[in-house]
Enzyme design. Structure first.
Site, mmCIF file in Angstrom:
data_model
loop_
_atom_site.group_PDB
_atom_site.id
_atom_site.type_symbol
_atom_site.label_atom_id
_atom_site.label_comp_id
_atom_site.label_asym_id
_atom_site.label_seq_id
_atom_site.Cartn_x
_atom_site.Cartn_y
_atom_site.Cartn_z
ATOM 1 N N TYR A 53 0.826 -1.220 0.000
ATOM 2 C CA TYR A 53 0.000 0.000 0.000
ATOM 3 C C TYR A 53 0.854 1.262 0.000
ATOM 4 O O TYR A 53 0.470 2.280 -0.585
ATOM 5 C CB TYR A 53 -1.005 -0.033 1.163
ATOM 6 C CG TYR A 53 -2.115 -0.997 0.856
ATOM 7 C CD1 TYR A 53 -2.122 -2.300 1.354
ATOM 8 C CD2 TYR A 53 -3.118 -0.644 -0.043
ATOM 9 C CE1 TYR A 53 -3.105 -3.206 0.995
ATOM 10 C CE2 TYR A 53 -4.109 -1.551 -0.413
ATOM 11 C CZ TYR A 53 -4.090 -2.830 0.102
ATOM 12 O OH TYR A 53 -5.053 -3.731 -0.281
ATOM 13 N N ARG A 56 1.599 1.850 -3.606
ATOM 14 C CA ARG A 56 0.438 2.354 -4.342
ATOM 15 C C ARG A 56 0.119 3.776 -3.934
ATOM 16 O O ARG A 56 -0.307 4.596 -4.746
ATOM 17 C CB ARG A 56 -0.766 1.427 -4.116
ATOM 18 C CG ARG A 56 -0.594 0.105 -4.858
ATOM 19 C CD ARG A 56 -1.744 -0.810 -4.645
ATOM 20 N NE ARG A 56 -2.986 -0.247 -5.127
ATOM 21 C CZ ARG A 56 -4.175 -0.714 -4.733
ATOM 22 N NH1 ARG A 56 -4.229 -1.680 -3.835
ATOM 23 N NH2 ARG A 56 -5.276 -0.199 -5.216
ATOM 24 N N HIS A 104 -14.517 0.968 -1.043
ATOM 25 C CA HIS A 104 -13.423 0.094 -0.597
ATOM 26 C C HIS A 104 -12.331 0.844 0.155
ATOM 27 O O HIS A 104 -11.203 0.367 0.242
ATOM 28 C CB HIS A 104 -12.829 -0.651 -1.798
ATOM 29 C CG HIS A 104 -13.811 -1.549 -2.462
ATOM 30 N ND1 HIS A 104 -13.722 -1.896 -3.794
ATOM 31 C CD2 HIS A 104 -14.926 -2.157 -1.988
ATOM 32 C CE1 HIS A 104 -14.735 -2.703 -4.104
ATOM 33 N NE2 HIS A 104 -15.485 -2.868 -3.028
ATOM 34 N N GLY A 172 -15.079 1.775 -16.152
ATOM 35 C CA GLY A 172 -13.782 1.164 -15.854
ATOM 36 C C GLY A 172 -13.817 0.165 -14.717
ATOM 37 O O GLY A 172 -12.951 0.179 -13.839
ATOM 38 N N THR A 173 -14.835 -0.717 -14.748
ATOM 39 C CA THR A 173 -14.841 -1.786 -13.752
ATOM 40 C C THR A 173 -15.237 -3.094 -14.432
ATOM 41 O O THR A 173 -16.140 -3.136 -15.252
ATOM 42 C CB THR A 173 -15.796 -1.491 -12.572
ATOM 43 O OG1 THR A 173 -15.838 -2.639 -11.707
ATOM 44 C CG2 THR A 173 -17.206 -1.136 -13.012
ATOM 45 N N SER A 174 -14.539 -4.162 -14.028
ATOM 46 C CA SER A 174 -14.835 -5.472 -14.631
ATOM 47 C C SER A 174 -16.066 -6.091 -13.978
ATOM 48 O O SER A 174 -16.484 -7.185 -14.345
ATOM 49 C CB SER A 174 -13.629 -6.397 -14.442
ATOM 50 O OG SER A 174 -13.386 -6.550 -13.040
HETATM 51 C C1 BV8 Z 1 -17.344 -9.149 1.365
HETATM 52 C C2 BV8 Z 1 -9.558 -2.527 -1.877
HETATM 53 C C3 BV8 Z 1 -18.526 -10.234 3.109
HETATM 54 C C4 BV8 Z 1 -8.204 -3.091 -1.822
HETATM 55 C C5 BV8 Z 1 -10.900 -4.139 -3.040
HETATM 56 C C6 BV8 Z 1 -17.235 -15.771 -4.963
HETATM 57 C C7 BV8 Z 1 -18.317 -15.227 -5.640
HETATM 58 C C8 BV8 Z 1 -18.786 -13.955 -5.318
HETATM 59 C C9 BV8 Z 1 -18.165 -13.196 -4.310
HETATM 60 C C10 BV8 Z 1 -17.090 -13.736 -3.668
HETATM 61 C C11 BV8 Z 1 -16.629 -15.022 -3.970
HETATM 62 N N1 BV8 Z 1 -15.572 -15.266 -3.175
HETATM 63 C C12 BV8 Z 1 -15.376 -14.196 -2.349
HETATM 64 C C13 BV8 Z 1 -16.291 -13.269 -2.634
HETATM 65 C C14 BV8 Z 1 -16.458 -11.952 -2.001
HETATM 66 C C15 BV8 Z 1 -15.370 -11.002 -2.487
HETATM 67 C C16 BV8 Z 1 -15.336 -10.920 -3.988
HETATM 68 O O1 BV8 Z 1 -16.182 -10.274 -4.586
HETATM 69 N N2 BV8 Z 1 -14.343 -11.574 -4.590
HETATM 70 C C17 BV8 Z 1 -14.264 -11.563 -6.049
HETATM 71 C C18 BV8 Z 1 -12.808 -11.411 -6.485
HETATM 72 C C19 BV8 Z 1 -14.904 -12.841 -6.557
HETATM 73 N N3 BV8 Z 1 -15.763 -9.702 -1.951
HETATM 74 C C20 BV8 Z 1 -15.333 -9.363 -0.734
HETATM 75 O O2 BV8 Z 1 -14.573 -9.998 -0.048
HETATM 76 C C21 BV8 Z 1 -15.903 -8.054 -0.208
HETATM 77 N N4 BV8 Z 1 -16.390 -8.268 1.129
HETATM 78 O O3 BV8 Z 1 -17.918 -9.786 0.526
HETATM 79 O O4 BV8 Z 1 -17.580 -9.249 2.702
HETATM 80 C C22 BV8 Z 1 -18.720 -10.024 4.552
HETATM 81 C C23 BV8 Z 1 -19.955 -9.525 5.007
HETATM 82 C C24 BV8 Z 1 -20.138 -9.362 6.354
HETATM 83 C C25 BV8 Z 1 -19.109 -9.654 7.259
HETATM 84 C C26 BV8 Z 1 -17.862 -10.115 6.786
HETATM 85 C C27 BV8 Z 1 -17.661 -10.295 5.424
HETATM 86 C C28 BV8 Z 1 -14.837 -6.980 -0.157
HETATM 87 C C29 BV8 Z 1 -14.411 -6.639 -1.546
HETATM 88 C C30 BV8 Z 1 -13.479 -5.422 -1.525
HETATM 89 C C31 BV8 Z 1 -12.065 -5.871 -1.794
HETATM 90 N N5 BV8 Z 1 -11.214 -4.702 -1.908
HETATM 91 N N6 BV8 Z 1 -10.156 -3.045 -3.075
HETATM 92 C C32 BV8 Z 1 -7.321 -2.399 -2.809
HETATM 93 O O5 BV8 Z 1 -7.785 -1.596 -3.641
HETATM 94 O O6 BV8 Z 1 -6.124 -2.701 -2.700
HETATM 95 S S1 BV8 Z 1 -11.461 -4.744 -4.487
HETATM 96 C C33 BV8 Z 1 -10.526 -4.178 -5.789
HETATM 97 O O7 BV8 Z 1 -11.191 -4.647 -6.954
HETATM 98 C C34 BV8 Z 1 -10.473 -2.670 -5.995
HETATM 99 O O8 BV8 Z 1 -11.257 -1.928 -5.111
HETATM 100 C C35 BV8 Z 1 -11.016 -2.502 -7.390
HETATM 101 O O9 BV8 Z 1 -11.550 -1.272 -7.630
HETATM 102 C C36 BV8 Z 1 -12.009 -3.560 -7.333
HETATM 103 C C37 BV8 Z 1 -12.736 -3.952 -8.516
HETATM 104 O O10 BV8 Z 1 -11.848 -4.068 -9.576
HETATM 105 P P1 BV8 Z 1 -12.112 -3.074 -10.796
HETATM 106 O O11 BV8 Z 1 -12.158 -1.684 -10.257
HETATM 107 O O12 BV8 Z 1 -13.291 -3.568 -11.545
HETATM 108 O O13 BV8 Z 1 -10.772 -3.227 -11.587
HETATM 109 P P2 BV8 Z 1 -10.434 -4.349 -12.673
HETATM 110 O O14 BV8 Z 1 -8.977 -4.293 -12.941
HETATM 111 O O15 BV8 Z 1 -11.067 -5.632 -12.256
HETATM 112 O O16 BV8 Z 1 -11.208 -3.858 -13.986
HETATM 113 C C38 BV8 Z 1 -10.798 -2.670 -14.651
HETATM 114 C C39 BV8 Z 1 -11.777 -2.445 -15.774
HETATM 115 O O17 BV8 Z 1 -11.452 -1.207 -16.409
HETATM 116 C C40 BV8 Z 1 -11.685 -3.524 -16.858
HETATM 117 O O18 BV8 Z 1 -13.007 -3.853 -17.259
HETATM 118 C C41 BV8 Z 1 -10.920 -2.824 -17.992
HETATM 119 O O19 BV8 Z 1 -11.330 -3.283 -19.275
HETATM 120 C C42 BV8 Z 1 -11.334 -1.396 -17.798
HETATM 121 N N7 BV8 Z 1 -10.345 -0.406 -18.249
HETATM 122 C C43 BV8 Z 1 -8.990 -0.454 -18.102
HETATM 123 N N8 BV8 Z 1 -8.450 0.678 -18.596
HETATM 124 C C44 BV8 Z 1 -9.471 1.454 -19.034
HETATM 125 C C45 BV8 Z 1 -10.689 0.769 -18.822
HETATM 126 N N9 BV8 Z 1 -11.893 1.283 -19.150
HETATM 127 C C46 BV8 Z 1 -11.902 2.508 -19.722
HETATM 128 N N10 BV8 Z 1 -10.783 3.241 -19.963
HETATM 129 C C47 BV8 Z 1 -9.563 2.740 -19.646
HETATM 130 N N11 BV8 Z 1 -8.467 3.469 -19.903
#
Ligand code: BV8
Length: 230
Positions: A53, A56, A104, A172-174
């Site tokens: 962190y 970053r 987040h 910009g989110t997947s």
């Molecule tokens: C919770 C902070 C419960 C850290 C982040 C299985 C199925 C479903 C869910 C889950 C599962 N297993 C586990 C889970 C839950 C889990 C989850 O969702 N996992 C995923 C991976 C499957 N979620 C959690 O754990 C959440 N908590 O569920 O808690 C609970 C409830 C009660 C009590 C206890 C527990 C917490 C999730 C938060 C995690 N923290 N970030 C950090 O930043 O270091 S998540 C992290 O991913 C970031 O925040 C980021 O923003 C986020 C999402 O990613 P994106 O922003 O979408 O980024 P990505 O790279 O994926 O995509 C970029 C996009 O932009 C692409 O589409 C690309 O094409 C596009 N792009 C790129 N460049 C450009 C562009 N578009 C336009 N212009 C450009 N130039």
């Protein structure tokens, strides 16, 4: 004024030089997420997590808002805008957006590592967080960031905001991370939904979404000026 809600992710900050998570060469390629963005990782290896962190945070401090962030700030003269962001950078705020909800966390803040929900935040700058730095409650200071497996306390507020939207722009989110990805389903019937992404996206079939393909800093200003004319 019409209510315009934005849901942004790492892609909106990519052209400011901040790595996304799942694009090739993204952050999670370099650091497997389970090693740096979970509470277990923090317990197992706090200095690795702090390094991740701190690096970053330095990147965020030297980044600048790009034309996508700036266009969203400028459109506040035509719409009642709220930004719901998954990002932990402050580029929306630095571009001038007035109403930003972070789902987040915020990388420029530190907090207690023992009191869940403690909002006694500490400003963290380029000096970063080191082992031994203390939160106001005396515990080791940690980044104010929601790790995987940790709850997302701002989701209920975000759901209310999305439900008010007449226009919802997802940028910009997947849509891979939950519960943030479910916000799309909270949009009211009749809301216009746009999805700005440089790549193809697997938008759900059940909801009509207008995919605007291209880099956000180029496509978003154009889209915003078009919807301002409606
Ligand atoms: C919770 C902070 C419960 C850290 C982040 C299985 C199925 C479903 C869910 C889950 C599962 N297993 C586990 C889970 C839950 C889990 C989850 O969702 N996992 C995923 C991976 C499957 N979620 C959690 O754990 C959440 N908590 O569920 O808690 C609970 C409830 C009660 C009590 C206890 C527990 C917490 C999730 C938060 C995690 N923290 N970030 C950090 O930043 O270091 S998540 C992290 O991913 C970031 O925040 C980021 O923003 C986020 C999402 O990613 P994106 O922003 O979408 O980024 P990505 O790279 O994926 O995509 C970029 C996009 O932009 C692409 O589409 C690309 O094409 C596009 N792009 C790129 N460049 C450009 C562009 N578009 C336009 N212009 C450009 N130039």
């Amino acid at each position: 004024m019409k209510k315009l809600v934005v849901l942004s992710g790492a892609g909106i900050s990519a052209e400011s030089g901040l790595g996304t998570f799942r694009d090739k060469g993204g952050l999670w390629d370099e650091y497997p997420v389970e090693e740096v963005a979970t509470y277990e990782a923090w317990l197992n290896n706090p200095s690795l997590v702090l390094d991740f962190y701190n690096k970053r945070r330095e990147a965020v401090l030297s980044a600048k808002p790009n034309n996508a962030h700036i266009a969203l700030a400028q459109i506040e003269k035509n719409f009642d805008v709220t930004i719901v962001t998954q990002n932990i950078d402050d580029l929306h705020e630095r571009a001038g957006s007035k109403d930003v909800l972070h789902l987040h966390g915020q990388i420029l803040l530190g907090k207690s590592s023992v009191q869940e929900g403690d909002s006694n935040f500490v400003n963290v700058g380029a000096e970063g967080i080191k082992l031994g730095d203390r939160a106001p409650d005396g515990s080791q200071l940690r980044p104010h960031v929601v790790w995987f497996g940790e709850p997302v306390p701002n989701i209920p507020r975000a759901e209310e905001i999305v439900a008010e939207a007449e226009i919802l722009i997802i940028i910009g989110t997947s849509l891979n991370v939950y519960p943030a990805a479910n916000l799309l389903y909270k949009a009211r019937r009749g809301a216009k939904i746009y999805l700005v992404d440089k790549n193809d996206v697997n938008a759900p079939k059940s909801i009509s979404v207008h995919h605007v393909k291209g880099e956000a800093s180029k496509t978003l200003p154009q889209l915003l000026s078009e919807i301002s004319k409606i």
